[in-house]
Write a protein that holds these residues in place. Structure first.
Motif, PDB file in Angstrom:
ATOM      1  N   PHE A  60      59.916   8.170   9.480  1.00  0.00           N
ATOM      2  CA  PHE A  60      59.203   8.238   8.727  1.00  0.00           C
ATOM      3  C   PHE A  60      58.750  10.357   9.463  1.00  0.00           C
ATOM      4  O   PHE A  60      57.426   9.464   9.834  1.00  0.00           O
ATOM      5  CB  PHE A  60      58.137   8.623   6.707  1.00  0.00           C
ATOM      6  N   GLY A  61      58.822  10.923   9.418  1.00  0.00           N
ATOM      7  CA  GLY A  61      58.179  13.120  10.003  1.00  0.00           C
ATOM      8  C   GLY A  61      58.271  13.502   8.505  1.00  0.00           C
ATOM      9  O   GLY A  61      58.491  13.755   8.176  1.00  0.00           O
ATOM     10  N   TYR A  62      57.017  14.254   8.973  1.00  0.00           N
ATOM     11  CA  TYR A  62      56.487  14.398   8.266  1.00  0.00           C
ATOM     12  C   TYR A  62      56.154  16.291   8.875  1.00  0.00           C
ATOM     13  O   TYR A  62      54.855  16.318   8.826  1.00  0.00           O
ATOM     14  CB  TYR A  62      55.135  13.804   7.805  1.00  0.00           C
ATOM     15  N   GLY A  63      56.128  16.647  10.496  1.00  0.00           N
ATOM     16  CA  GLY A  63      55.894  17.618  11.204  1.00  0.00           C
ATOM     17  C   GLY A  63      56.636  18.009  11.863  1.00  0.00           C
ATOM     18  O   GLY A  63      57.750  18.366  11.363  1.00  0.00           O
ATOM     19  N   SER A  64      56.799  17.998  13.143  1.00  0.00           N
ATOM     20  CA  SER A  64      57.590  18.364  14.532  1.00  0.00           C
ATOM     21  C   SER A  64      58.385  17.595  13.971  1.00  0.00           C
ATOM     22  O   SER A  64      59.795  17.683  14.489  1.00  0.00           O
ATOM     23  CB  SER A  64      56.905  19.083  15.495  1.00  0.00           C
ATOM     24  N   LEU A  65      59.230  16.424  14.056  1.00  0.00           N
ATOM     25  CA  LEU A  65      59.713  15.443  13.878  1.00  0.00           C
ATOM     26  C   LEU A  65      60.957  16.186  12.744  1.00  0.00           C
ATOM     27  O   LEU A  65      62.565  15.834  12.306  1.00  0.00           O
ATOM     28  CB  LEU A  65      59.482  14.620  13.442  1.00  0.00           C
ATOM     29  N   VAL A  66      60.454  16.998  11.472  1.00  0.00           N
ATOM     30  CA  VAL A  66      60.957  17.326  10.558  1.00  0.00           C
ATOM     31  C   VAL A  66      62.205  18.441  11.482  1.00  0.00           C
ATOM     32  O   VAL A  66      63.548  18.685  10.305  1.00  0.00           O
ATOM     33  CB  VAL A  66      59.934  17.826   9.125  1.00  0.00           C
ATOM     34  N   ASN A  67      61.790  18.724  12.228  1.00  0.00           N
ATOM     35  CA  ASN A  67      62.538  20.080  12.353  1.00  0.00           C
ATOM     36  C   ASN A  67      63.757  19.121  13.696  1.00  0.00           C
ATOM     37  O   ASN A  67      63.409  18.417  14.775  1.00  0.00           O
ATOM     38  CB  ASN A  67      61.692  21.043  13.947  1.00  0.00           C
ATOM     39  N   THR A  68      64.395  18.988  13.280  1.00  0.00           N
ATOM     40  CA  THR A  68      65.602  18.224  14.309  1.00  0.00           C
ATOM     41  C   THR A  68      66.666  18.038  15.674  1.00  0.00           C
ATOM     42  O   THR A  68      66.701  18.083  16.262  1.00  0.00           O
ATOM     43  CB  THR A  68      67.026  17.880  13.263  1.00  0.00           C
ATOM     44  N   ALA A  69      65.656  19.955  15.405  1.00  0.00           N
ATOM     45  CA  ALA A  69      66.156  20.635  16.939  1.00  0.00           C
ATOM     46  C   ALA A  69      65.125  19.993  18.101  1.00  0.00           C
ATOM     47  O   ALA A  69      65.216  20.366  19.152  1.00  0.00           O
ATOM     48  CB  ALA A  69      65.820  22.296  16.907  1.00  0.00           C
ATOM     49  N   THR A  70      64.116  19.553  17.482  1.00  0.00           N
ATOM     50  CA  THR A  70      63.147  18.799  18.843  1.00  0.00           C
ATOM     51  C   THR A  70      63.514  17.360  18.763  1.00  0.00           C
ATOM     52  O   THR A  70      62.099  17.417  20.087  1.00  0.00           O
ATOM     53  CB  THR A  70      61.656  18.671  18.038  1.00  0.00           C
ATOM     54  N   HIS A  71      64.366  16.623  18.754  1.00  0.00           N
ATOM     55  CA  HIS A  71      64.921  15.412  19.330  1.00  0.00           C
ATOM     56  C   HIS A  71      66.576  14.831  18.672  1.00  0.00           C
ATOM     57  O   HIS A  71      66.911  15.776  17.996  1.00  0.00           O
ATOM     58  CB  HIS A  71      63.510  14.824  18.415  1.00  0.00           C
ATOM     59  N   ASP A  72      66.560  14.053  18.735  1.00  0.00           N
ATOM     60  CA  ASP A  72      68.233  13.515  19.326  1.00  0.00           C
ATOM     61  C   ASP A  72      68.726  12.526  17.668  1.00  0.00           C
ATOM     62  O   ASP A  72      69.284  12.099  18.045  1.00  0.00           O
ATOM     63  CB  ASP A  72      68.935  12.976  20.787  1.00  0.00           C
ATOM     64  N   PHE A  73      67.194  12.322  17.544  1.00  0.00           N
ATOM     65  CA  PHE A  73      67.240  10.989  16.628  1.00  0.00           C
ATOM     66  C   PHE A  73      68.680  11.994  14.765  1.00  0.00           C
ATOM     67  O   PHE A  73      68.173  12.677  14.765  1.00  0.00           O
ATOM     68  CB  PHE A  73      66.145  10.794  15.978  1.00  0.00           C
ATOM     69  N   ARG A  74      69.533  10.696  14.454  1.00  0.00           N
ATOM     70  CA  ARG A  74      70.612  11.342  13.793  1.00  0.00           C
ATOM     71  C   ARG A  74      70.391  10.095  12.390  1.00  0.00           C
ATOM     72  O   ARG A  74      68.784  10.077  11.892  1.00  0.00           O
ATOM     73  CB  ARG A  74      71.935  10.730  14.820  1.00  0.00           C
ATOM     74  N   GLN A  75      71.264  10.439  11.736  1.00  0.00           N
ATOM     75  CA  GLN A  75      71.089   9.452   9.996  1.00  0.00           C
ATOM     76  C   GLN A  75      69.896  10.119   9.681  1.00  0.00           C
ATOM     77  O   GLN A  75      69.277   9.059   8.906  1.00  0.00           O
ATOM     78  CB  GLN A  75      70.730   8.296  10.548  1.00  0.00           C
ATOM     79  N   ILE A  76      68.995  11.290   9.466  1.00  0.00           N
ATOM     80  CA  ILE A  76      68.375  11.772   9.260  1.00  0.00           C
ATOM     81  C   ILE A  76      68.530  11.835   7.516  1.00  0.00           C
ATOM     82  O   ILE A  76      69.917  12.327   6.833  1.00  0.00           O
ATOM     83  CB  ILE A  76      68.280  13.731   9.458  1.00  0.00           C
ATOM     84  N   ARG A  77      67.563  11.848   6.393  1.00  0.00           N
ATOM     85  CA  ARG A  77      67.561  11.919   5.154  1.00  0.00           C
ATOM     86  C   ARG A  77      65.842  12.072   4.939  1.00  0.00           C
ATOM     87  O   ARG A  77      65.443  11.910   5.420  1.00  0.00           O
ATOM     88  CB  ARG A  77      67.919  10.681   4.555  1.00  0.00           C
ATOM     89  N   LEU A  78      66.178  12.682   4.003  1.00  0.00           N
ATOM     90  CA  LEU A  78      64.846  13.774   3.250  1.00  0.00           C
ATOM     91  C   LEU A  78      64.451  11.754   2.308  1.00  0.00           C
ATOM     92  O   LEU A  78      65.442  10.743   2.318  1.00  0.00           O
ATOM     93  CB  LEU A  78      65.396  14.058   1.779  1.00  0.00           C
ATOM     94  N   ALA A  79      62.972  11.841   2.701  1.00  0.00           N
ATOM     95  CA  ALA A  79      62.620  10.866   1.434  1.00  0.00           C
ATOM     96  C   ALA A  79      60.400  11.396   1.545  1.00  0.00           C
ATOM     97  O   ALA A  79      60.161  13.053   1.519  1.00  0.00           O
ATOM     98  CB  ALA A  79      62.247  10.443   3.321  1.00  0.00           C
ATOM     99  N   ARG A  80      59.922  11.174   0.530  1.00  0.00           N
ATOM    100  CA  ARG A  80      58.528  10.925   0.476  1.00  0.00           C
ATOM    101  C   ARG A  80      57.274   9.759   0.508  1.00  0.00           C
ATOM    102  O   ARG A  80      58.269   8.782   0.350  1.00  0.00           O
ATOM    103  CB  ARG A  80      58.650  11.359  -0.486  1.00  0.00           C
ATOM    104  N   ALA A  81      56.415   9.918   1.207  1.00  0.00           N
ATOM    105  CA  ALA A  81      55.871   8.979   1.659  1.00  0.00           C
ATOM    106  C   ALA A  81      54.966   8.967   0.216  1.00  0.00           C
ATOM    107  O   ALA A  81      53.731   9.952   0.462  1.00  0.00           O
ATOM    108  CB  ALA A  81      54.917   8.890   2.448  1.00  0.00           C
ATOM    109  N   ARG A  82      54.162   8.082  -0.051  1.00  0.00           N
ATOM    110  CA  ARG A  82      53.587   8.348  -1.669  1.00  0.00           C
ATOM    111  C   ARG A  82      52.347   7.367  -0.802  1.00  0.00           C
ATOM    112  O   ARG A  82      52.112   6.485   0.100  1.00  0.00           O
ATOM    113  CB  ARG A  82      54.076   7.019  -2.238  1.00  0.00           C
ATOM    114  N   GLY A  83      51.054   7.789  -0.886  1.00  0.00           N
ATOM    115  CA  GLY A  83      49.968   7.081  -0.463  1.00  0.00           C
ATOM    116  C   GLY A  83      49.213   8.049   0.863  1.00  0.00           C
ATOM    117  O   GLY A  83      48.659   8.075   1.417  1.00  0.00           O
TER     118      GLY A  83
END
Length: 190
Positions: A7-30
């Protein structure tokens, strides 16, 4: 075997900074974001901190073959924490999801000696703008503590290794966000 996810909540949200795929929007509770400093890095950056009353937007992405090596190296100041039960997503089946956070006894507030880099902050906000729109940027600010932290304007010579070039309207958005948050900008001497 299914690949695990982060789960990315900072720079990992900017997919130009990495090569991971299968990106989905998500929410982290707590969880809530906070600008923090640790002796493991020279500048301040985001971490996730437990907060039962908060939910943060972010993304999840698969870690192919459970090969965490490169991501763990990128996130070297953090612990990787199992968080599957706290992450809401639209995947059709349960996922094994981790979140990165600095251990609570290893971080403290930013200072002038350990500021937030503007090049990092812009990268994060650009990612939220592209993924979640203006409302996502507003939500990011509302669910992040520490806006009183000093921000070093390093745009002329970016120190963040994955910095991104922002369009004029994106830079205006960043300026407006920082003004509204009451941020304190330090000018770079470099």
């Amino acid at each position: 075997m299914n690949d695990p996810f982060f789960f990315g909540y900072g720079s990992l949200v900017n997919t130009a900074t990495h090569d991971f795929r299968q990106i989905r929007l998500a929410r982290a509770r707590g969880w809530r974001r906070a600008w923090r400093h640790t002796d493991l890095r020279p500048v301040s950056f985001l971490t996730a901190v437990p907060d039962n009353d908060c939910t943060i937007d972010g993304v999840i992405a698969a870690v192919p073959g459970a090969d965490w090596l490169a991501l763990d190296e990128r996130e070297h100041a953090y612990d990787r924490i199992a968080a599957s039960a706290q992450i809401d997503h639209d995947a059709p089946h349960p996922l094994d999801i981790a979140i990165y956070a600095i251990p609570s006894d290893r971080h403290r507030p930013p200072s002038d000696a350990s500021p937030i880099l503007m090049s990092y902050l812009e990268c994060v906000l650009q990612g939220y703008l592209h993924r979640f729109g203006v409302e996502g940027v507003t939500g990011f600010v509302a669910t992040t503590d520490g806006w009183e932290a000093p921000i070093l304007d390093d745009r002329a010579m970016p120190r963040y290794p994955r910095h991104q070039v922002l369009a004029a309207e994106e830079r205006t958005m960043v300026r407006d966000v920082l003004t509204d948050a009451g941020a304190r900008i330090l000018m770079s001497l470099a």
